[in-house]
Design a protein around this motif. Structure first.
Motif, mmCIF file in Angstrom:
data_model
loop_
_atom_site.group_PDB
_atom_site.id
_atom_site.type_symbol
_atom_site.label_atom_id
_atom_site.label_comp_id
_atom_site.label_asym_id
_atom_site.label_seq_id
_atom_site.Cartn_x
_atom_site.Cartn_y
_atom_site.Cartn_z
ATOM 1 N N MET A 1 0.836 -1.187 0.000
ATOM 2 C CA MET A 1 0.000 0.000 0.000
ATOM 3 C C MET A 1 0.875 1.243 0.000
ATOM 4 O O MET A 1 1.834 1.319 0.738
ATOM 5 N N ALA A 2 0.504 2.180 -0.818
ATOM 6 C CA ALA A 2 1.223 3.450 -0.851
ATOM 7 C C ALA A 2 0.563 4.407 0.136
ATOM 8 O O ALA A 2 -0.660 4.496 0.216
ATOM 9 N N LYS A 3 1.389 5.090 0.894
ATOM 10 C CA LYS A 3 0.879 6.087 1.831
ATOM 11 C C LYS A 3 1.461 7.431 1.424
ATOM 12 O O LYS A 3 2.673 7.565 1.259
ATOM 13 N N LEU A 4 0.583 8.397 1.241
ATOM 14 C CA LEU A 4 0.994 9.730 0.828
ATOM 15 C C LEU A 4 0.869 10.679 2.011
ATOM 16 O O LEU A 4 -0.238 11.042 2.409
ATOM 17 N N PRO A 5 2.002 11.070 2.620
ATOM 18 C CA PRO A 5 1.924 12.077 3.679
ATOM 19 C C PRO A 5 1.613 13.430 3.037
ATOM 20 O O PRO A 5 2.222 13.797 2.036
ATOM 21 N N LEU A 6 0.645 14.147 3.570
ATOM 22 C CA LEU A 6 0.255 15.432 3.010
ATOM 23 C C LEU A 6 1.198 16.534 3.485
ATOM 24 O O LEU A 6 1.481 16.643 4.673
ATOM 25 N N LYS A 7 1.653 17.326 2.550
ATOM 26 C CA LYS A 7 2.497 18.471 2.904
ATOM 27 C C LYS A 7 1.676 19.537 3.608
ATOM 28 O O LYS A 7 2.196 20.321 4.390
ATOM 29 N N HIS A 8 0.376 19.557 3.297
ATOM 30 C CA HIS A 8 -0.539 20.525 3.889
ATOM 31 C C HIS A 8 -1.740 19.771 4.455
ATOM 32 O O HIS A 8 -2.760 19.617 3.780
ATOM 33 N N PRO A 9 -1.633 19.247 5.695
ATOM 34 C CA PRO A 9 -2.737 18.489 6.296
ATOM 35 C C PRO A 9 -4.032 19.298 6.325
ATOM 36 O O PRO A 9 -4.018 20.527 6.372
ATOM 37 N N LEU A 10 -5.150 18.560 6.274
ATOM 38 C CA LEU A 10 -6.478 19.177 6.318
ATOM 39 C C LEU A 10 -7.057 18.990 7.714
ATOM 40 O O LEU A 10 -6.979 17.904 8.283
ATOM 41 N N THR A 11 -7.644 20.055 8.252
ATOM 42 C CA THR A 11 -8.222 19.991 9.589
ATOM 43 C C THR A 11 -9.728 20.193 9.499
ATOM 44 O O THR A 11 -10.202 21.121 8.850
ATOM 45 N N PHE A 12 -10.463 19.279 10.157
ATOM 46 C CA PHE A 12 -11.914 19.339 10.240
ATOM 47 C C PHE A 12 -12.270 19.294 11.717
ATOM 48 O O PHE A 12 -12.225 18.227 12.333
ATOM 49 N N GLY A 13 -12.600 20.443 12.276
ATOM 50 C CA GLY A 13 -12.882 20.487 13.709
ATOM 51 C C GLY A 13 -11.645 20.059 14.485
ATOM 52 O O GLY A 13 -10.588 20.658 14.371
ATOM 53 N N LYS A 14 -11.777 18.967 15.250
ATOM 54 C CA LYS A 14 -10.640 18.468 16.031
ATOM 55 C C LYS A 14 -9.850 17.386 15.304
ATOM 56 O O LYS A 14 -8.854 16.906 15.801
ATOM 57 N N LYS A 15 -10.316 16.992 14.118
ATOM 58 C CA LYS A 15 -9.659 15.919 13.374
ATOM 59 C C LYS A 15 -8.757 16.491 12.279
ATOM 60 O O LYS A 15 -9.153 17.410 11.562
ATOM 61 N N THR A 16 -7.564 15.937 12.165
ATOM 62 C CA THR A 16 -6.621 16.348 11.140
ATOM 63 C C THR A 16 -6.297 15.153 10.257
ATOM 64 O O THR A 16 -5.976 14.070 10.750
ATOM 65 N N ILE A 17 -6.408 15.342 8.952
ATOM 66 C CA ILE A 17 -6.028 14.325 7.982
ATOM 67 C C ILE A 17 -4.630 14.685 7.514
ATOM 68 O O ILE A 17 -4.434 15.726 6.877
ATOM 69 N N ASP A 18 -3.641 13.845 7.851
ATOM 70 C CA ASP A 18 -2.261 14.172 7.482
ATOM 71 C C ASP A 18 -1.679 13.229 6.435
ATOM 72 O O ASP A 18 -0.536 13.397 6.017
ATOM 73 N N SER A 19 -2.484 12.246 5.996
ATOM 74 C CA SER A 19 -2.000 11.326 4.958
ATOM 75 C C SER A 19 -3.182 10.651 4.277
ATOM 76 O O SER A 19 -4.288 10.620 4.810
#
Length: 92
Positions: A1-19
């Motif tokens: 599986m390929a995992k893409l770490p985000l250079k610019h994570p997305l934040t939704f309320g208290k949750k952050t998507i970083d990959s």
């Protein structure tokens, strides 16, 4: 599986998507992205399908993260095409 770490994570309320984590294969459902929309919308739908992520999240990726995700999706599709080519050669 390929995992893409985000250079610019997305934040939704208290949750952050970083990959984004891509599956290691495509499914028929992934190919629906090419059947229903224009170019960029197809790519967004494909990336969302391959990562199990909602399209609205993919639309919010910054350009560099989107382009990196697009590259991984392209590699997965190309792997399918290469496999088809190998099978055709073996049948001859």
């Amino acid at each position: 599986m390929a995992k893409l770490p985000l250079k610019h994570p997305l934040t939704f309320g208290k949750k952050t998507i970083d990959s984004l984590t891509f599956r290691d294969h495509t499914t028929a459902g992934d190919y629906l992205a090419f059947d229903q929309r224009g170019g960029v919308a197809q790519r967004i739908a494909l990336i969302a399908s391959l990562t199990g992520t909602d399209e609205s999240l993919i639309r919010q990726l910054r350009g560099p993260d989107y382009r990196a995700a697009e590259k991984i999706a392209d590699e997965l599709i190309q792997a399918d095409e290469a496999e088809e080519g190998e099978e055709a050669i073996q049948k001859k």
